[in-house]
Design a protein around this motif. Structure first.
Motif, short mmCIF file in Angstrom:
data_model
loop_
_atom_site.label_atom_id
_atom_site.label_comp_id
_atom_site.label_asym_id
_atom_site.label_seq_id
_atom_site.Cartn_x
_atom_site.Cartn_y
_atom_site.Cartn_z
N TRP A 13 35.21 37.29 43.63
CA TRP A 13 34.51 38.32 44.40
C TRP A 13 35.44 39.53 44.45
O TRP A 13 36.66 39.39 44.53
CB TRP A 13 34.24 37.83 45.82
CG TRP A 13 33.17 36.79 45.92
CD1 TRP A 13 33.36 35.44 45.98
CD2 TRP A 13 31.77 37.01 45.95
NE1 TRP A 13 32.14 34.81 46.06
CE2 TRP A 13 31.14 35.75 46.04
CE3 TRP A 13 30.96 38.15 45.90
CZ2 TRP A 13 29.77 35.59 46.10
CZ3 TRP A 13 29.59 38.01 45.95
CH2 TRP A 13 29.00 36.75 46.05
N HIS A 14 34.87 40.72 44.40
CA HIS A 14 35.69 41.93 44.50
C HIS A 14 34.84 43.10 44.98
O HIS A 14 33.61 43.04 44.97
CB HIS A 14 36.39 42.24 43.18
CG HIS A 14 35.50 42.42 42.00
ND1 HIS A 14 34.87 41.37 41.35
CD2 HIS A 14 35.13 43.54 41.33
CE1 HIS A 14 34.17 41.84 40.33
NE2 HIS A 14 34.29 43.15 40.30
N ILE A 15 35.53 44.15 45.41
CA ILE A 15 34.89 45.36 45.93
C ILE A 15 35.55 46.55 45.26
O ILE A 15 36.78 46.64 45.18
CB ILE A 15 35.07 45.48 47.46
CG1 ILE A 15 34.45 44.28 48.17
CG2 ILE A 15 34.48 46.79 47.97
CD1 ILE A 15 34.79 44.21 49.66
N GLU A 34 25.64 39.96 44.27
CA GLU A 34 26.15 40.71 45.42
C GLU A 34 26.19 39.76 46.61
O GLU A 34 25.36 38.87 46.75
CB GLU A 34 25.24 41.90 45.74
CG GLU A 34 25.27 42.95 44.66
CD GLU A 34 24.41 44.17 44.99
OE1 GLU A 34 23.79 44.23 46.08
OE2 GLU A 34 24.36 45.07 44.13
N TRP A 35 27.17 39.97 47.48
CA TRP A 35 27.36 39.14 48.67
C TRP A 35 26.07 39.10 49.49
O TRP A 35 25.46 40.13 49.77
CB TRP A 35 28.49 39.72 49.50
CG TRP A 35 28.88 38.87 50.65
CD1 TRP A 35 28.54 39.06 51.96
CD2 TRP A 35 29.67 37.68 50.61
NE1 TRP A 35 29.08 38.06 52.74
CE2 TRP A 35 29.78 37.20 51.93
CE3 TRP A 35 30.30 36.98 49.60
CZ2 TRP A 35 30.49 36.06 52.26
CZ3 TRP A 35 31.01 35.84 49.92
CH2 TRP A 35 31.09 35.39 51.23
N GLU A 53 31.77 49.87 47.65
CA GLU A 53 31.87 49.04 48.85
C GLU A 53 30.96 47.80 48.82
O GLU A 53 30.78 47.15 49.84
CB GLU A 53 31.60 49.84 50.13
CG GLU A 53 32.36 51.15 50.24
CD GLU A 53 33.87 51.02 50.07
OE1 GLU A 53 34.45 50.00 50.46
OE2 GLU A 53 34.46 51.98 49.54
N LYS A 55 30.49 44.04 47.80
CA LYS A 55 31.21 42.84 47.39
C LYS A 55 30.36 42.11 46.35
O LYS A 55 29.17 41.84 46.60
CB LYS A 55 31.47 41.96 48.62
CG LYS A 55 32.31 40.72 48.33
CD LYS A 55 32.59 39.97 49.63
CE LYS A 55 33.40 38.72 49.42
NZ LYS A 55 33.71 38.03 50.68
N HIS A 56 30.97 41.78 45.20
CA HIS A 56 30.20 41.19 44.12
C HIS A 56 31.11 40.40 43.16
O HIS A 56 32.33 40.49 43.25
CB HIS A 56 29.46 42.27 43.33
CG HIS A 56 30.37 43.19 42.58
ND1 HIS A 56 31.08 44.22 43.19
CD2 HIS A 56 30.74 43.22 41.28
CE1 HIS A 56 31.82 44.85 42.29
NE2 HIS A 56 31.62 44.26 41.11
N TRP A 57 30.48 39.69 42.24
CA TRP A 57 31.20 39.03 41.14
C TRP A 57 30.29 39.06 39.91
O TRP A 57 29.08 39.27 40.02
CB TRP A 57 31.61 37.59 41.49
CG TRP A 57 30.48 36.61 41.60
CD1 TRP A 57 29.78 36.31 42.73
CD2 TRP A 57 29.90 35.82 40.55
NE1 TRP A 57 28.81 35.39 42.46
CE2 TRP A 57 28.86 35.06 41.11
CE3 TRP A 57 30.16 35.68 39.20
CZ2 TRP A 57 28.09 34.18 40.38
CZ3 TRP A 57 29.39 34.80 38.46
CH2 TRP A 57 28.37 34.06 39.05
N GLU A 81 39.48 45.91 45.12
CA GLU A 81 40.07 44.90 45.99
C GLU A 81 39.59 43.53 45.52
O GLU A 81 38.39 43.25 45.55
CB GLU A 81 39.66 45.14 47.44
CG GLU A 81 40.18 44.10 48.40
CD GLU A 81 39.70 44.32 49.83
OE1 GLU A 81 40.10 43.52 50.69
OE2 GLU A 81 38.93 45.26 50.08
N TRP A 82 40.51 42.69 45.08
CA TRP A 82 40.17 41.36 44.59
C TRP A 82 40.22 40.37 45.74
O TRP A 82 41.17 40.36 46.51
CB TRP A 82 41.11 40.97 43.45
CG TRP A 82 40.82 41.83 42.27
CD1 TRP A 82 41.45 42.98 41.91
CD2 TRP A 82 39.77 41.64 41.32
NE1 TRP A 82 40.87 43.53 40.80
CE2 TRP A 82 39.83 42.71 40.41
CE3 TRP A 82 38.78 40.67 41.15
CZ2 TRP A 82 38.94 42.84 39.34
CZ3 TRP A 82 37.91 40.80 40.09
CH2 TRP A 82 37.99 41.87 39.20
N LEU A 83 39.20 39.53 45.82
CA LEU A 83 39.01 38.63 46.95
C LEU A 83 38.98 37.17 46.49
O LEU A 83 39.54 36.84 45.46
CB LEU A 83 37.73 39.03 47.69
CG LEU A 83 37.71 40.50 48.14
CD1 LEU A 83 36.32 40.93 48.54
CD2 LEU A 83 38.70 40.72 49.27
#
Length: 94
Positions: A13-15, A34-35, A53, A55-57, A81-83
């Motif tokens: 997941w990242h933004i 998407e989240w 902004e 959050k997705h993968w 931003e990597w999550l």
């Protein structure tokens, strides 16, 4: 040449802050999510415009390699931003 995702390969997941991202799918079969929303299947010719902004993968389907061009949208102060990893059990149900 853009290297492909091997079957089952996906990013975390990242933004993308401030700037967004555009995915241009060129080969194989993959997924984008998407989240809080269901995943959508991707195939050659699909284009995904990801707003800042969000959050997705994205990555390959479990049974197919996948190739895309990922473009970062230019914006002052843009960053990624990597999550956390995508939940393996949820991915396997796709």
């Amino acid at each position: 040449m853009v290297p492909p995702f091997n079957p089952g390969c996906r990013n975390n997941w990242h933004i993308h802050h401030r700037g967004g991202q555009v995915l241009i799918c060129i080969a194989g079969r993959g997924w984008y999510q998407e989240w809080g929303k269901p995943a959508q299947e991707l195939k050659p010719g699909d284009v995904v415009s990801i707003q800042p902004e969000v959050k997705h993968w994205h990555g390959a389907a479990a049974d197919s390699w996948f190739q895309h061009i990922a473009l970062a949208v230019t914006a002052e102060g843009a960053s990624a931003e990597w999550l956390e990893p995508v939940d393996a059990q949820a991915y396997e149900q796709l």
